[in-house]
Design a protein around this motif. Structure first.
Motif, PDB file in Angstrom:
ATOM      1  N   ILE A   1       9.634   8.461   4.100  1.00  0.00           N
ATOM      2  CA  ILE A   1       8.918   7.526   4.951  1.00  0.00           C
ATOM      3  C   ILE A   1       8.309   6.417   4.101  1.00  0.00           C
ATOM      4  N   THR A   2       7.949   5.329   4.729  1.00  0.00           N
ATOM      5  CA  THR A   2       7.389   4.171   4.035  1.00  0.00           C
ATOM      6  C   THR A   2       6.119   4.555   3.277  1.00  0.00           C
ATOM      7  N   GLY A   3       6.051   4.157   2.030  1.00  0.00           N
ATOM      8  CA  GLY A   3       4.902   4.459   1.183  1.00  0.00           C
ATOM      9  C   GLY A   3       5.142   5.614   0.240  1.00  0.00           C
ATOM     10  N   LEU A   4       6.194   6.409   0.509  1.00  0.00           N
ATOM     11  CA  LEU A   4       6.489   7.602  -0.289  1.00  0.00           C
ATOM     12  C   LEU A   4       7.806   7.402  -1.028  1.00  0.00           C
ATOM     13  N   THR A   5       7.803   7.676  -2.324  1.00  0.00           N
ATOM     14  CA  THR A   5       9.005   7.565  -3.143  1.00  0.00           C
ATOM     15  C   THR A   5       9.286   8.905  -3.791  1.00  0.00           C
ATOM     16  N   MET A   6      10.546   9.388  -3.670  1.00  0.00           N
ATOM     17  CA  MET A   6      10.919  10.699  -4.199  1.00  0.00           C
ATOM     18  C   MET A   6      12.346  10.659  -4.701  1.00  0.00           C
ATOM     19  N   PRO A   7      12.720  11.608  -5.573  1.00  0.00           N
ATOM     20  CA  PRO A   7      14.105  11.688  -6.023  1.00  0.00           C
ATOM     21  C   PRO A   7      15.025  12.114  -4.873  1.00  0.00           C
ATOM     22  N   PRO A   8      16.320  11.921  -5.026  1.00  0.00           N
ATOM     23  CA  PRO A   8      17.269  12.429  -4.025  1.00  0.00           C
ATOM     24  C   PRO A   8      17.132  13.945  -3.876  1.00  0.00           C
ATOM     25  N   LEU A   9      17.341  14.421  -2.653  1.00  0.00           N
ATOM     26  CA  LEU A   9      17.200  15.842  -2.365  1.00  0.00           C
ATOM     27  C   LEU A   9      18.484  16.388  -1.755  1.00  0.00           C
ATOM     28  N   ASP A  10      18.781  17.664  -2.054  1.00  0.00           N
ATOM     29  CA  ASP A  10      19.916  18.288  -1.383  1.00  0.00           C
ATOM     30  C   ASP A  10      19.450  18.824  -0.027  1.00  0.00           C
TER      31      ASP A  10
ATOM     32  N   THR B   1      16.420  21.387  -0.172  1.00  0.00           N
ATOM     33  CA  THR B   1      15.096  20.851  -0.488  1.00  0.00           C
ATOM     34  C   THR B   1      14.643  19.799   0.524  1.00  0.00           C
ATOM     35  N   GLN B   2      15.589  19.168   1.228  1.00  0.00           N
ATOM     36  CA  GLN B   2      15.188  18.229   2.274  1.00  0.00           C
ATOM     37  C   GLN B   2      14.338  18.904   3.336  1.00  0.00           C
ATOM     38  N   ALA B   3      14.609  20.186   3.584  1.00  0.00           N
ATOM     39  CA  ALA B   3      13.865  20.914   4.608  1.00  0.00           C
ATOM     40  C   ALA B   3      12.380  21.024   4.274  1.00  0.00           C
ATOM     41  N   LEU B   4      12.034  20.919   2.991  1.00  0.00           N
ATOM     42  CA  LEU B   4      10.622  20.965   2.599  1.00  0.00           C
ATOM     43  C   LEU B   4       9.890  19.681   2.972  1.00  0.00           C
ATOM     44  N   PHE B   5      10.652  18.614   3.214  1.00  0.00           N
ATOM     45  CA  PHE B   5      10.043  17.296   3.398  1.00  0.00           C
ATOM     46  C   PHE B   5      10.447  16.690   4.732  1.00  0.00           C
ATOM     47  N   ASP B   6      10.217  17.443   5.805  1.00  0.00           N
ATOM     48  CA  ASP B   6      10.454  16.854   7.117  1.00  0.00           C
ATOM     49  C   ASP B   6       9.419  15.744   7.340  1.00  0.00           C
TER      50      ASP B   6
ATOM     51  N   PHE C   1       1.810  14.102   6.183  1.00  0.00           N
ATOM     52  CA  PHE C   1       0.621  14.838   5.754  1.00  0.00           C
ATOM     53  C   PHE C   1       0.337  14.580   4.278  1.00  0.00           C
ATOM     54  N   LEU C   2       1.350  14.673   3.439  1.00  0.00           N
ATOM     55  CA  LEU C   2       1.172  14.416   2.011  1.00  0.00           C
ATOM     56  C   LEU C   2       0.708  12.983   1.787  1.00  0.00           C
ATOM     57  N   LEU C   3       1.320  12.037   2.475  1.00  0.00           N
ATOM     58  CA  LEU C   3       0.963  10.622   2.314  1.00  0.00           C
ATOM     59  C   LEU C   3      -0.510  10.396   2.650  1.00  0.00           C
ATOM     60  N   GLU C   4      -0.949  10.937   3.773  1.00  0.00           N
ATOM     61  CA  GLU C   4      -2.339  10.713   4.188  1.00  0.00           C
ATOM     62  C   GLU C   4      -3.325  11.430   3.270  1.00  0.00           C
ATOM     63  N   LEU C   5      -2.974  12.639   2.827  1.00  0.00           N
ATOM     64  CA  LEU C   5      -3.840  13.348   1.886  1.00  0.00           C
ATOM     65  C   LEU C   5      -4.050  12.537   0.614  1.00  0.00           C
TER      66      LEU C   5
ATOM     67  N   VAL D   1       6.972  12.163  -7.535  1.00  0.00           N
ATOM     68  CA  VAL D   1       6.609  11.690  -6.202  1.00  0.00           C
ATOM     69  C   VAL D   1       5.550  10.606  -6.335  1.00  0.00           C
ATOM     70  N   LEU D   2       5.818   9.482  -5.716  1.00  0.00           N
ATOM     71  CA  LEU D   2       4.889   8.355  -5.744  1.00  0.00           C
ATOM     72  C   LEU D   2       4.407   8.058  -4.333  1.00  0.00           C
ATOM     73  N   VAL D   3       3.135   7.751  -4.219  1.00  0.00           N
ATOM     74  CA  VAL D   3       2.576   7.191  -2.995  1.00  0.00           C
ATOM     75  C   VAL D   3       2.057   5.807  -3.333  1.00  0.00           C
ATOM     76  N   ASP D   4       2.577   4.819  -2.635  1.00  0.00           N
ATOM     77  CA  ASP D   4       2.227   3.420  -2.917  1.00  0.00           C
ATOM     78  C   ASP D   4       2.471   3.093  -4.384  1.00  0.00           C
ATOM     79  N   ASN D   5       3.616   3.575  -4.885  1.00  0.00           N
ATOM     80  CA  ASN D   5       4.101   3.304  -6.247  1.00  0.00           C
ATOM     81  C   ASN D   5       3.208   3.884  -7.343  1.00  0.00           C
ATOM     82  N   GLU D   6       2.481   4.925  -7.039  1.00  0.00           N
ATOM     83  CA  GLU D   6       1.616   5.577  -8.018  1.00  0.00           C
ATOM     84  C   GLU D   6       1.770   7.088  -7.898  1.00  0.00           C
TER      85      GLU D   6
END
Length: 531
Positions: free
Chosen positions: A7-16, A19-24, A30-34, A176-181
């Motif tokens: 989703i917008t604001g979140l940057t992550m490596p490619p997932l198979d 592992t995609q199931a961990l990041f619905d 939730f992670l982004l807002e936290l 994992v980056l949120v807002d490039n950090e």
């Protein structure tokens, strides 16, 4: 494989697909807002740590905080413990790899502390696999076939309470980056574990139980309390769904135990004597004090006055407030030699009898083979599920002087050489993806490497002498390091030396041990070397 787009604001490596199931989308949100809500405050807390340490470095010894005296002296208690956390007499700990999770949950213990921190090398693949392993474990549906032996592992019983330890506040998740950090590793571990498991655990009548490592101050406990309230509110769960045990494994934290309990009183369950990291923190915190230099780590045991005072104060503080007081780790590995094993079990028994006498409610082991001996002390040896009735009201007050008392014992050539061999082997394993390593009859984690290299750094800084008359200098360390590296190479063999990246470990160990300024954690530069 379907394309994964965060989703917008979140940057992550490619997932198979697994592992995609961990990041619905909801997990990502939730992670982004936290992170957006709590990362700025965490940065301030880490700056506050540095400022307090600078004061200590400049001559102000740690002490109880006068500004929070009313918290220490007033009467209050933490929220009542849930039934499922009232009996924790024996806990086993270990990393979150699949076979370890199964073996731990099958062990003859009350609880299993599944560790994303000191006994887990934080490789990206290892962390994600660990989260999936705990999802399966909480569902009671986990098995594993060892590819090398063909042995099949499955869950035989599921009465062991699972507690997850997230990473410390100082560690970051570079993938994992949120807002490039980068995001805090603690929030990353917590967000995924809570999101994927709170419903499963609620169906079984259990909350989400956590261990929190390396806190130093009540303000950091207050930060976690806010995180927990936010998470419970976000998913409309009752206050107290999350219950945490805080490891008192830093020297500053022992002066803040009442404050930690107070600021987390809706969510805390216990404090724990994380003795090995505590010894490391004693060295790190008092590194500038030549009169506080510790001897060989092998003689810094719980009967040393500063450690026994720490244990007794933790028990008294916890029980006054209605929280459990957990004991420390027995890191021994049982031996196949009967005589040697008898000696090991005698040491473990004596250590656990001391903890029981001090009033601890339970204790830790690193190997299932110690369970029977320790159960004789902490299960058969107790009348009830815990020792909350031991309130130590007749104890003399434990002062800052007691908690800072210098430790007696020698600094030896043999001790220094052992530190070098153990630290080198552990660092090599850690940067190669293994965080829990059997070395010379002990199950070692990051705390061992930290104590080993910190001791040498401090001896070198203050030019301390060894039992052979030699002064610890950079030249002496370099000589011993070269000699012991050759010994380790012989012990592990050429193939393992290459595959476990011992040359890189050797360079890292040398660099941080001879650095003019103390490197706060070996895992920080080490993290740069792992995938």
């Amino acid at each position: 494989m379907s394309k994964f787009t965060p989703i917008t604001g979140l940057t992550m490596p490619p997932l198979d697909e697994t592992t995609q199931a961990l990041f619905d989308p909801q997990a990502q949100q939730f992670l982004l807002e936290l992170v957006r809500k709590f990362r700025p405050h965490l940065k301030r807390l880490l700056r506050d740590r540095a400022e307090r340490q600078a004061e200590i470095d400049n001559g102000t010894l740690p002490d109880f905080c006068p500004q929070t005296q009313t918290i220490r002296e007033s009467d209050w208690r933490v929220a009542e413990l849930p039934q499922t956390l009232q009996q924790r007499r024996l806990e086993i700990t270990g990393p979150v790899d699949r076979k370890m999770v199964i073996n731990a949950l099958n062990a003859n213990v009350d609880c299993y502390m599944a560790d994303f921190e000191d006994s887990q090398s934080p490789t990206w693949t290892g962390l994600l696999a660990g989260q999936q392993n705990l999802i399966d474990a909480n569902r009671g549906d986990i098995s594993y076939t060892d590819p090398s032996s063909g042995k099949f592992y499955s869950l035989q019983q599921h009465s062991v309470t699972l507690i997850a330890r997230v990473r410390g506040l100082h560690l970051w998740e570079k993938h994992v980056l949120v807002d490039n950090e980068q995001v805090p590793g603690s929030l990353f571990d917590f967000a995924l574990y809570f999101y994927h498991n709170y419903q499963t655990r609620a169906q079984k009548g259990e909350g989400v139980y956590l261990y929190l490592p390396k806190l130093e101050h009540g303000s950091e406990a207050a930060w976690w309390e806010d995180v927990f309230h936010f998470a419970e509110g976000y998913f409309k769960q009752p206050t107290g769904t999350i219950r945490a045990t805080v490891l008192i494994e830093t020297l500053p934290a022992v002066f803040q135990m009442d404050e930690i309990l107070y600021f987390m009183r809706d969510h805390i369950a216990a404090l724990n004597c994380g003795r090995w990291d505590y010894i490391f923190s004693y060295i790190k915190t008092l590194k500038n004090y030549p009169d506080r230099v510790l001897p060989d780590r092998q003689v810094v045991t719980m009967d040393q006055p500063f450690l026994n005072a720490y244990s007794r104060l933790l028990v008294k503080t916890c029980h006054r407030r209605g929280a459990l007081a957990m004991g420390g780790m027995a890191a021994f590995i049982p031996s196949k030699d009967p005589e040697q094993n008898q000696q090991i079990l005698a040491k473990v028994r004596a250590d656990k009898e001391l903890e029981r006498a001090n009033g601890h409610d339970g204790t830790w082991i690193a190997h299932p083979g110690l369970a029977t001996t320790v159960r004789e002390v902490f299960v058969d040896g107790l009348d009830g599920p815990n020792q909350l009735q031991v309130i130590r009201t007749d104890d003399a007050p434990i002062t800052a002087k007691d908690l800072l008392e210098p430790s007696s014992g020698a600094r030896t050539e043999a001790g220094m050489r052992t530190n070098i061999r153990v630290a080198l082997q552990y660092i090599a394993a850690w940067i190669s993806g293994k965080g829990c390593v059997p070395i010379y009859g002990l199950m070692e984690d990051a705390a061992t490497a930290e104590i080993s290299r910190a001791s040498i750094w401090q001896w070198l800084k203050h030019q301390k002498s060894l039992d052979n008359g030699a002064t610890v200098t950079e030249e002496l360390f370099t000589q011993y390091l070269h000699e012991e590296a050759q010994q380790v190479k012989v012990e592990v063999g050429e193939e393992r030396w290459q595959t476990e990246r011992f040359d890189e470990a050797l360079n890292l160990f040398s660099r941080i041990t001879t650095a003019p300024e103390f490197i706060e954690f070996i895992t920080l530069p080490g993290y740069e070397l792992i995938d």
